[in-house]
Design a protein around this motif. Sequence first.
Motif, mmCIF file in Angstrom:
data_model
loop_
_atom_site.group_PDB
_atom_site.id
_atom_site.type_symbol
_atom_site.label_atom_id
_atom_site.label_comp_id
_atom_site.label_asym_id
_atom_site.label_seq_id
_atom_site.Cartn_x
_atom_site.Cartn_y
_atom_site.Cartn_z
ATOM 1 N N TYR A 459 -44.996 -26.965 48.197
ATOM 2 C CA TYR A 459 -46.121 -27.565 47.851
ATOM 3 C C TYR A 459 -47.028 -26.880 47.087
ATOM 4 O O TYR A 459 -47.708 -27.101 46.158
ATOM 5 N N LEU A 460 -47.161 -25.513 47.597
ATOM 6 C CA LEU A 460 -48.236 -24.667 46.933
ATOM 7 C C LEU A 460 -47.981 -24.260 45.657
ATOM 8 O O LEU A 460 -48.583 -24.184 44.558
ATOM 9 N N LEU A 461 -46.288 -24.061 45.723
ATOM 10 C CA LEU A 461 -45.775 -23.908 44.196
ATOM 11 C C LEU A 461 -45.983 -24.846 43.150
ATOM 12 O O LEU A 461 -46.031 -24.636 41.953
ATOM 13 N N SER A 462 -45.886 -25.989 43.708
ATOM 14 C CA SER A 462 -45.915 -27.214 42.892
ATOM 15 C C SER A 462 -47.376 -27.367 42.312
ATOM 16 O O SER A 462 -47.391 -27.775 41.314
ATOM 17 N N ALA A 463 -48.258 -27.315 43.294
ATOM 18 C CA ALA A 463 -49.832 -27.223 42.652
ATOM 19 C C ALA A 463 -49.958 -26.159 41.713
ATOM 20 O O ALA A 463 -50.349 -26.384 40.489
ATOM 21 N N ALA A 497 -40.378 -14.758 43.269
ATOM 22 C CA ALA A 497 -39.503 -14.966 42.001
ATOM 23 C C ALA A 497 -40.148 -16.251 41.199
ATOM 24 O O ALA A 497 -40.281 -15.925 40.043
ATOM 25 N N ALA A 498 -40.683 -17.206 42.027
ATOM 26 C CA ALA A 498 -41.205 -18.326 41.340
ATOM 27 C C ALA A 498 -42.612 -17.792 40.704
ATOM 28 O O ALA A 498 -42.864 -18.573 39.773
ATOM 29 N N ALA A 499 -43.403 -17.206 41.323
ATOM 30 C CA ALA A 499 -44.726 -16.607 40.918
ATOM 31 C C ALA A 499 -44.616 -15.778 39.819
ATOM 32 O O ALA A 499 -45.644 -15.555 38.895
ATOM 33 N N ARG A 500 -43.468 -15.330 39.413
ATOM 34 C CA ARG A 500 -43.146 -14.679 38.001
ATOM 35 C C ARG A 500 -43.502 -15.535 36.873
ATOM 36 O O ARG A 500 -43.816 -15.240 35.711
#
Length: 888
Positions: A459-463, A497-500
Amino acid sequence: MDASLVGRQEEIARVDALLDAARQGQGGALVLRGEPGIGKTSLLRHAEQAAGDFLVMRAFGAEFEMELPFAVLHQLCAPILSNVTALPVPHRKALEIAFGLDTGTPDPFLVGVATLGLLIEVAPERPLLCLVDDAQWLDHASARALAFLARRVAGERVALLLSVREPYRLPEFDKLPSLTLKGLGELDARALLAAAIRAPLDERVRDRILAEARGNPLALLELPRSAGLAGMAGGFALPPSAPGVIEQSFRARLELLSPQARLLLTVAATDPVGDPGLLWRAAELLGIEPSASTEASALVEFGTRIRFSHPLARSAAYRAASADDRRRAHEALAAVTDPAADPDRLAWHRAEASTGPDEEVAAELERSAARAQARGGVAAAAAFLERSAALTLTPDLRTERVLAAAQAKLSVGAYDVAAELLTAAETAPLDQRQRARIDLLHGKLSFARRRGGEGPTTYLLSAAARLADLDPAWSRACYLDAMETGILVGGLGPVAAAAREAPPAPQPPSSADAVLDGLVTLVTDGHLAAAPVLGPVVGNAGDEVWARWPSMGFMLAVELWDHDALHGVPARVVAAGRESGSFHLLPIGLAMLATASVHAGDFGAATEMISEEEAIAAATGAAPLVYPRLHLAAMRGRREEAVKLFDSVLAASQRMSLSVQWATSVLNNGLADYRAALEAARQAVAHGDLGLSGLALPELVEAAVRCGETELAASALRTLSERTRAGRQAWGLGVEAYSRALVTEDENAYHEAVEHLDATPMAIYRARAHLLYGESLRRQGRRREARERLRTAHELLSDLGAQAFADRAAAELRATGEHARSRSSQASDQLTLQELHIARLVADGASSKEVAAKLFLSPRTVDAHLRNIFRKLGLTSRRQLKDLPGIR
């Protein structure tokens, strides 16, 4: 005796024992539990009658006032508020803010401390009895403050008696002493029914009544009033199941009253404060004649406070009224409520009087929510916002208020309601920012619940992705939140990896931007690549970024072996927690600072902070943070004590297994049980947890070398060297140097280790460097040089209280032909953590009252601890504490 107390001899004895103990200065609390009508209110009345020598303070929860913060506590304290001026300024201010007399944000437990002080000011004059009926309807802030109070009156002349209707549950009261009232036995039920019904009663009807009432005293007493003797005698008016029959009985009695008397009772039920001035002004507006009170007096006592004969009578009076009469009652009360003195109750009455959407009332409720939030009433804020949203007509504004209500509900643990609000919000037209807010709230909800479904990081990555173009700064903050959550729940690699894909940092980047970029680099590319970015921010413990993400700052300080940040970040958190009075923030800071003190070898300071953190946990009913105790036990090296702690921690939570494995490796290296240390260190390192695995690497190197596992030792050394070279901090460089010396047998590396560690406050690591060097020299047959190093190590470790490592140094000294000096007995060895903390505070000149305020105890309890300390240490006065080894 009250007829409803027939068969309650054991329960009466329990209440009387509570009162007798309070008279003797051994106060306590008791929660009465049971279904409606079972006798809880009757026992409260008995307590009040039996406490003729007490000052009695009364309050009751009201279903209609659960949204107002500290409402019930205010009711309870009203008779003694004139004593508030005797309290210390922070405590006085906390109560004034809680009761709406000042502005600010008090913590409910700080209010609890202040309330305890207020009671203590009064108790010397006469014992106190605090009665709270219908506690299941306490507002959240009052419930937390009263639960704190209940755990802290053991040393005072104070008795606290609360009733809670089942099946309601208040988590705050779960750990308090309780007494569950069951239905009467058949003989007692028959005796009570016979007392209630003087006329002949058909045996079959009597048996049916007894079966339906199931031993509920109020059901047995109310049945004759509701069904009528003739009906029961003929066997035709069989009652419905209890306890529903009880409220139905009160409703039946209400139907016999005139419309004016019923309306008066509706107004009285609608205003749970019980203020007669408010009631009669509202009654006048409604055209109710004062004579109506005579007719209503069978159910209500009209005195200095308006009191219903039973809580169910209040409930029946409100629920039996028509919707129009309830609306009129709220409207009249709103009209007579002082908007300056009580704006929130005014807003609530206006809301309940509304018949449809009303933006003016909705806005007023929103302002009430802000005031409630400022006073620590998050539950109240949530209720105000939820009602405000319901009265809002404009879709966008309604969505904003629903999301604000969901946030507030989530903050007070009302997860199901928060989920319902989020579901409602998702059905409305939403922009990307609102969808991001919903994702963030879903993430927090998922983390709090820890149930199946999508994880919080998803959810946090989606936001974060939704906000990337809309609000890059907020997007990056969401990515950082996701990284922190990934550290806590696992799965940091995929999150990194997503935060890249995070939006690029602005130029110049903020500290938060540097932490995000550096942490992503650390996970994906290693320490050497990340250190140039992370090092400067981690090294600045005062940076604002650590105010929002303190746990991450502490973890990164460990990861980069930065001893200044290891102490500085938690010291800032502790200072902020003390300044704000936050019992959420302060324990976290104390636990981190205690851990930092352990690694610096200051076990005394660590003990104080652990004791204070545990005192807060006991006061708030929370579980203490156990990891600083693990670190202290590992370094102190008292085998039996440590193993007992490790086993209990693992039994309570497997989530702490890696921390226990690290602690086990340190303990067993100290005890020279290298095989056990090797296995534990291997497990602690295997998962690659940031912070913990780094600390475990030197333990793995030492144990592997001693066990002949040379390849494993060399591999662990390479990983450790990469980390310490990246951080370039004296603590890390010193630990890496003595680990390298173990693997390579390079004597210069031992000199390097001592030189680096001499420049740090990390005394226990400095002592271990001397120990390892001395052991190496002894194995080479260089006894004279070995003795010098081992003597230094033994003296340092003994003075620090690191028993296992000190004993290991002593054994090595004996192997060189020299006997180590025996460690003199320390006063601290005989005391518990809390006793040691109290002794140190008193030795520094603190009075019992000052110690009590710091540890959330009563002065009487502190004095009892001091008597125990004096007995253990053979002392007769406080002055003697100052000269004892291990105390100052």
